[in-house]
Motif scaffolding. Structure first.
Motif, PDB file in Angstrom:
ATOM      1  N   LEU A  36     -10.848 -16.329  -2.916  1.00  0.00           N
ATOM      2  CA  LEU A  36     -12.038 -16.579  -2.092  1.00  0.00           C
ATOM      3  C   LEU A  36     -13.189 -15.646  -2.435  1.00  0.00           C
ATOM      4  N   THR A  37     -12.907 -14.492  -3.047  1.00  0.00           N
ATOM      5  CA  THR A  37     -14.011 -13.611  -3.462  1.00  0.00           C
ATOM      6  C   THR A  37     -14.864 -14.267  -4.539  1.00  0.00           C
ATOM      7  N   LEU A  38     -14.287 -15.204  -5.284  1.00  0.00           N
ATOM      8  CA  LEU A  38     -15.041 -15.882  -6.344  1.00  0.00           C
ATOM      9  C   LEU A  38     -16.162 -16.746  -5.770  1.00  0.00           C
ATOM     10  N   ARG A  39     -16.061 -17.094  -4.502  1.00  0.00           N
ATOM     11  CA  ARG A  39     -17.050 -17.965  -3.868  1.00  0.00           C
ATOM     12  C   ARG A  39     -18.158 -17.183  -3.169  1.00  0.00           C
ATOM     13  N   ARG A  40     -18.055 -15.862  -3.131  1.00  0.00           N
ATOM     14  CA  ARG A  40     -19.082 -15.043  -2.486  1.00  0.00           C
ATOM     15  C   ARG A  40     -20.038 -14.506  -3.543  1.00  0.00           C
ATOM     16  N   LYS A  41     -21.340 -14.679  -3.326  1.00  0.00           N
ATOM     17  CA  LYS A  41     -22.348 -14.189  -4.262  1.00  0.00           C
ATOM     18  C   LYS A  41     -22.814 -12.787  -3.910  1.00  0.00           C
ATOM     19  N   ASN A  42     -22.699 -12.433  -2.650  1.00  0.00           N
ATOM     20  CA  ASN A  42     -23.147 -11.132  -2.171  1.00  0.00           C
ATOM     21  C   ASN A  42     -22.057 -10.096  -2.401  1.00  0.00           C
ATOM     22  N   GLU A  43     -22.399  -9.021  -3.110  1.00  0.00           N
ATOM     23  CA  GLU A  43     -21.402  -7.989  -3.423  1.00  0.00           C
ATOM     24  C   GLU A  43     -20.919  -7.255  -2.180  1.00  0.00           C
ATOM     25  N   GLU A  44     -21.774  -7.143  -1.179  1.00  0.00           N
ATOM     26  CA  GLU A  44     -21.357  -6.508   0.079  1.00  0.00           C
ATOM     27  C   GLU A  44     -20.251  -7.316   0.742  1.00  0.00           C
ATOM     28  N   GLU A  45     -20.406  -8.635   0.753  1.00  0.00           N
ATOM     29  CA  GLU A  45     -19.393  -9.499   1.350  1.00  0.00           C
ATOM     30  C   GLU A  45     -18.112  -9.491   0.514  1.00  0.00           C
ATOM     31  N   LYS A  46     -18.242  -9.481  -0.804  1.00  0.00           N
ATOM     32  CA  LYS A  46     -17.056  -9.371  -1.667  1.00  0.00           C
ATOM     33  C   LYS A  46     -16.304  -8.078  -1.368  1.00  0.00           C
ATOM     34  N   GLY A  47     -17.075  -7.010  -1.165  1.00  0.00           N
ATOM     35  CA  GLY A  47     -16.448  -5.727  -0.852  1.00  0.00           C
ATOM     36  C   GLY A  47     -15.677  -5.765   0.455  1.00  0.00           C
ATOM     37  N   ILE A  48     -16.223  -6.473   1.447  1.00  0.00           N
ATOM     38  CA  ILE A  48     -15.512  -6.609   2.729  1.00  0.00           C
ATOM     39  C   ILE A  48     -14.197  -7.340   2.514  1.00  0.00           C
ATOM     40  N   LEU A  49     -14.235  -8.452   1.769  1.00  0.00           N
ATOM     41  CA  LEU A  49     -13.014  -9.229   1.520  1.00  0.00           C
ATOM     42  C   LEU A  49     -11.968  -8.400   0.784  1.00  0.00           C
ATOM     43  N   ILE A  50     -12.400  -7.708  -0.249  1.00  0.00           N
ATOM     44  CA  ILE A  50     -11.458  -6.908  -1.040  1.00  0.00           C
ATOM     45  C   ILE A  50     -10.874  -5.775  -0.201  1.00  0.00           C
ATOM     46  N   ASN A  51     -11.702  -5.182   0.652  1.00  0.00           N
ATOM     47  CA  ASN A  51     -11.226  -4.055   1.455  1.00  0.00           C
ATOM     48  C   ASN A  51     -10.337  -4.477   2.621  1.00  0.00           C
ATOM     49  N   THR A  52     -10.297  -5.772   2.956  1.00  0.00           N
ATOM     50  CA  THR A  52      -9.297  -6.213   3.939  1.00  0.00           C
ATOM     51  C   THR A  52      -7.889  -6.054   3.376  1.00  0.00           C
ATOM     52  N   LEU A  53      -7.803  -5.921   2.035  1.00  0.00           N
ATOM     53  CA  LEU A  53      -6.502  -5.802   1.366  1.00  0.00           C
ATOM     54  C   LEU A  53      -6.202  -4.381   0.909  1.00  0.00           C
ATOM     55  N   SER A  54      -7.142  -3.470   1.110  1.00  0.00           N
ATOM     56  CA  SER A  54      -7.038  -2.151   0.483  1.00  0.00           C
ATOM     57  C   SER A  54      -5.768  -1.395   0.821  1.00  0.00           C
ATOM     58  N   SER A  55      -5.231  -1.609   2.017  1.00  0.00           N
ATOM     59  CA  SER A  55      -4.057  -0.843   2.442  1.00  0.00           C
ATOM     60  C   SER A  55      -2.749  -1.605   2.310  1.00  0.00           C
ATOM     61  N   VAL A  56      -2.813  -2.889   1.924  1.00  0.00           N
ATOM     62  CA  VAL A  56      -1.581  -3.690   1.957  1.00  0.00           C
ATOM     63  C   VAL A  56      -1.246  -4.396   0.646  1.00  0.00           C
ATOM     64  N   TRP A  57      -2.183  -4.516  -0.293  1.00  0.00           N
ATOM     65  CA  TRP A  57      -1.950  -5.381  -1.451  1.00  0.00           C
ATOM     66  C   TRP A  57      -0.771  -4.917  -2.308  1.00  0.00           C
ATOM     67  N   ASP A  58      -0.624  -3.608  -2.510  1.00  0.00           N
ATOM     68  CA  ASP A  58       0.472  -3.131  -3.355  1.00  0.00           C
ATOM     69  C   ASP A  58       1.821  -3.299  -2.664  1.00  0.00           C
ATOM     70  N   ALA A  59       1.863  -3.116  -1.329  1.00  0.00           N
ATOM     71  CA  ALA A  59       3.114  -3.333  -0.588  1.00  0.00           C
ATOM     72  C   ALA A  59       3.514  -4.806  -0.623  1.00  0.00           C
ATOM     73  N   ASN A  60       2.520  -5.699  -0.581  1.00  0.00           N
ATOM     74  CA  ASN A  60       2.819  -7.123  -0.624  1.00  0.00           C
ATOM     75  C   ASN A  60       3.529  -7.519  -1.922  1.00  0.00           C
ATOM     76  N   GLU A  61       3.071  -6.973  -3.029  1.00  0.00           N
ATOM     77  CA  GLU A  61       3.645  -7.339  -4.326  1.00  0.00           C
ATOM     78  C   GLU A  61       5.040  -6.754  -4.529  1.00  0.00           C
ATOM     79  N   THR A  62       5.402  -5.774  -3.714  1.00  0.00           N
ATOM     80  CA  THR A  62       6.742  -5.190  -3.811  1.00  0.00           C
ATOM     81  C   THR A  62       7.820  -6.244  -3.596  1.00  0.00           C
ATOM     82  N   TRP A  63       7.534  -7.236  -2.750  1.00  0.00           N
ATOM     83  CA  TRP A  63       8.540  -8.263  -2.453  1.00  0.00           C
ATOM     84  C   TRP A  63       8.826  -9.156  -3.654  1.00  0.00           C
ATOM     85  N   LEU A  64       7.853  -9.289  -4.561  1.00  0.00           N
ATOM     86  CA  LEU A  64       8.121 -10.031  -5.801  1.00  0.00           C
ATOM     87  C   LEU A  64       9.063  -9.238  -6.702  1.00  0.00           C
TER      88      LEU A  64
END
Length: 337
Positions: A36-64
Motif C-alpha cells: 500500500l505504500t506504493l500507492r502513496r505519493k506523499n513521503e510523510e504519509e509513506k513514513g506513517i505507513l512504514i512506521n506502523t510496522l517499525s516495532s513488529v515487522w521483524d517479529a512477524n517474519e520469525t514465524w516463516l
C-alpha cells in the motif's frame, strides 16, 4: 510405539499449519502495508505507513523461519523436494525480504527517501507474489520419482492458476493490511483505508471464487479429493463459513468500526488456512508424498517437539507483549525516533 509413530507426523502437520497461519496473518498485514505504500505519493504519509510496522515487522517474519525450520526437521524429504522444485519463486521471495529489510533501515537515514520507499514497497510486492506462486506450485503438484526426488522442470510452477493464486494472495494481504491501517491511522488517511479495505475484500472474494472454480479443472491431483464422500461435505462447509466471515468483514467496514474489520480479516485467513490443510492432508506434497512417507526419524520428531513445546509459548508471549506495548495510533512519520 507404532501408534505414537503414526500420531507424531499428524501432530507436526498441525504444528506447521499453526506456524503458517500465524505467519500469514502477521506478515500478511505487514506485506500488505508495504504494498500500500506504493500507492502513496506523499513521503510523510509513506513514513506513517512504514512506521506502523517499525516495532513488529521483524517479529512477524520469525514465524516463516519457524515454519521452514519445522518443515526441515519434521519432513526433510518434503523440504528438499519443495525447495528444489520452487527454487526460483523462493529465491525471489528472499530477495523481496532483503529489499524490505535494507530499505526499512536505509530510508530512516537517507535524504532521498523516495528511492528507499519504492524499494520497501517493491520488495513487499515481490515477496507477496512469490509466496502466491509457491502456493500455486504446491497445489498444482510437484513431479517426483519413486524416492520422492524432484524430476520436473524448473518452470513447472509458472502457469495460469498459479498466477491467479498469486494475485489473490496479493489482494488478501492488501485487505488485511488495510484493516490494520484502519486501527493505526486516523483522519483522512484512515478514511482512505476504509475504502481500500472494502475494495480489496471484494477483489479477494472474486479471486477466491475463480480459484475455487479453477481447482477442479486445472488441479487433477486435488479434484478427486474434493468430490469424494464424505470429505465433499467438509469442503463445501469451508466456503460457506468463509463467505459468512467476509459478510461480517464488509459490514464492519461499512459501519466504520476500527478493530472489528481486522478481527474478521484474521478469521477469513484462518478459515482459508484450515481449508488448505483439509485439501492437502494427509499429503505434505499433494497426492505425491504423504506426511508419513516424508517424516523424519521418531527420535528427531520427539526431540523437536520437546524444544517446540518450550519455545512456542515464549514466542507467543513475546509477540503479544510487543503488540500491547506498541498499540495505538501512528500520526507522524517520525514515530519511534
Amino acid at each position: 510405539m507404532d501408534t505414537l509413530e503414526r500420531i507424531l507426523p499428524i501432530v507436526w502437520f498441525g504444528i506447521i499449519a499453526l506456524f503458517l497461519s500465524i505467519y500469514l496473518i502477521t506478515d500478511g498485514f505487514d506485506l500488505g502495508v508495504g504494498i500500500l505504500t506504493l500507492r502513496r505519493k506523499n513521503e510523510e504519509e509513506k513514513g506513517i505507513l512504514i512506521n506502523t510496522l517499525s516495532s513488529v515487522w521483524d517479529a512477524n517474519e520469525t514465524w516463516l523461519v519457524c515454519t521452514g525450520g519445522a518443515l526441515f526437521g519434521a519432513f526433510p524429504l518434503a523440504y528438499a523436494t519443495i525447495v528444489n522444485a520452487l527454487y526460483i519463486p523462493i529465491t525471489c521471495m528472499v530477495i523481496g525480504f532483503i529489499l524490505r529489510a535494507v530499505a526499512f533501515e536505509f530510508r530512516e537515514h537517507s535524504h532521498n527517501k523516495t528511492f528507499w520507499s519504492f524499494a520497501f514497497g517493491g520488495g513487499s510486492l515481490l515477496a507477496t507474489l512469490s509466496q502466491g506462486l509457491i502456493l500455486g506450485g504446491v497445489l498444482a503438484g510437484i513431479k517426483v520419482d519413486s524416492t520422492g526426488a524432484f524430476i520436473g522442470g524448473i518452470w513447472d510452477w509458472l502457469n495460469l492458476p498459479s498466477i491467479l493464486v498469486a494475485l489473490t494472495v496479493m489482494q488478501g494481504y492488501v485487505m488485511i493490511g488495510a484493516t490494520y491501517l484502519i486501527i493505526k491511522t486516523e483522519g483522512e488517511l484512515q478514511k482512505t483505508y476504509y475504502r481500500t479495505a472494502l475494495l480489496s475484500t471484494w477483489a479477494t472474494v472474486i479471486g477466491a471464487i475463480l480459484i475455487t472454480a479453477a481447482v477442479p479443472v486445472y488441479y487433477e491431483n486435488i479434484r478427486d479429493r474434493l468430490f469424494h464422500q464424505p470429505e465433499v461435505f467438509i469442503f463445501a462447509l469451508i466456503p460457506i463459513l468463509a463467505l459468512l466471515a467476509v459478510s461480517r468483514l464488509i459490514y464492519s467496514i461499512n459501519a466504520r468500526l476500527e478493530m472489528t474489520p481486522f478481527i474478521w480479516a484474521v478469521v477469513v485467513f484462518l478459515i482459508t488456512t484450515v481449508g488448505l490443510a483439509f485439501v492437502i492432508f494427509p499429503y505434505i506434497i499433494p497426492t505425491q508424498i504423504t506426511i508419513f512417507e516424508a517424516a523424519s526419524s521418531f527420535s528427531s520428531q520427539v526431540l523437536m517437539i520437546t524444544f517446540i513445546g518450550f519455545f512456542v509459548p515464549i514466542m507467543l508471549f513475546y509477540n503479544a507483549y510487543l503488540y500491547r506495548v506498541f498499540r495505538g495510533k501512528v500520526v507522524s512519520s517520525h514515530y519511534g525516533e
